[in-house]
Design an enzyme around this catalytic site. Structure first.
Site, short mmCIF file in Angstrom:
data_model
loop_
_atom_site.label_atom_id
_atom_site.label_comp_id
_atom_site.label_asym_id
_atom_site.label_seq_id
_atom_site.Cartn_x
_atom_site.Cartn_y
_atom_site.Cartn_z
CB SER A 1 -0.91 0.01 1.23
OG SER A 1 -1.58 1.24 1.36
CE1 TYR B 1 -4.15 -2.48 4.63
CE2 TYR B 1 -3.16 -0.33 4.20
CZ TYR B 1 -3.74 -1.49 3.75
OH TYR B 1 -3.92 -1.67 2.40
#
EC number: 1.1.1.107
Length: 248
Positions: free
Chosen positions: A141, A154
């Protein structure tokens, strides 16, 4: 599309919807036999049916070693083993830092980072046992570069995936197995549209070099390239796909 992946078997985790489903569909369009895997068994079946062709659904929990072992045993029987592994499955939270406790941290790390290891361990072992020149592509990401708020665990996990990818490339290069990561920006996927992240598109678009909303197919196209022989001399890399939001 093309037949550049004809004769190959690809496993895509977290493929019941969103980016994973788009990746599975693109690899199938390029000729691969695609294993659509997800913890959501019914969702995986529906995705495989929608993709059609040689797509097959197998449910698995990537954070559970026994479940992953069973997944690869079934793939071995069905296809003789994988050539391409796409580590896509993950949990995308929206949790303020003051609400991040150890249980939340462990859950996100277990799925997003440890799950990537568990599947990569089994997948690359299967590739090597068959003497295959394989591909490992992990979806990380661009939040790792941006330090996006409300996603501490995350961001840490996806940063770990990037580091793991670099190490994996070093370990597996001698077997002609490549390992690369893709870092999507904000993507208009099913999960994002049903979460608070859906409110961020306007802000993110202001930061992008090109305007518009990222789509799952934007990521699928890049994964298809990395899975192909065109990318045979690329390994240990992180390819950022976010319309130039992050420039590095």
């Amino acid at each position: 599309m093309t037949e550049r992946l004809a004769g190959k078997t690809a496993l895509v985790t977290g493929a019941a919807q969103g980016i994973g489903k788009a990746i599975a569909a693109r690899l199938a369009a390029d000729g691969a036999t695609v294993i659509v895997s997800d913890i959501n068994a019914e969702g995986a079946k529906a995705a495989a049916a929608a993709i059609g062709g040689k797509a097959r659904a197998i449910a698995a929990d990537i954070s559970d070693p026994a479940s992953v072992k069973a997944l690869f045993a079934e793939i071995q029987v069905l296809t003789g083993g994988i050539d391409i592994l796409v580590n896509n499955a993950s949990i995308v939270p929206f949790v303020a830092w003051d609400d991040v406790d150890l249980d939340h941290w462990r859950k996100i790390i277990d799925v997003n980072l440890t799950g990537t290891f568990i599947v990569s361990r089994a997948g690359t072992d299967q590739m090597r046992a068959a003497g295959k020149a394989g591909r490992v592509i992990s979806i990380a990401s661009n939040t790792f570069f941006a330090g996006t708020p409300n996603m501490a665990a995350y961001v840490a996990a996806k940063g770990g995936v990037i580091g793991f990818t670099r190490a994996l490339a070093t370990e597996l290069g001698k077997y002609n197995i490549t390992a690369n990561a893709v870092t999507p920006g904000l993507i208009e996927s099913d999960g994002v549209k049903s979460s608070p992240h859906n409110e961020a598109f306007g802000f993110v678009e202001m930061l992008q070099a090109m305007k518009g909303k990222g789509q799952p197919e934007h990521i699928a196209d890049v994964v298809s390239f990395l899975a192909s022989d065109d990318a045979r001399w690329i390994t240990g890399q992180t390819l950022n796909v976010d319309a130039g939001m992050v420039r590095h």
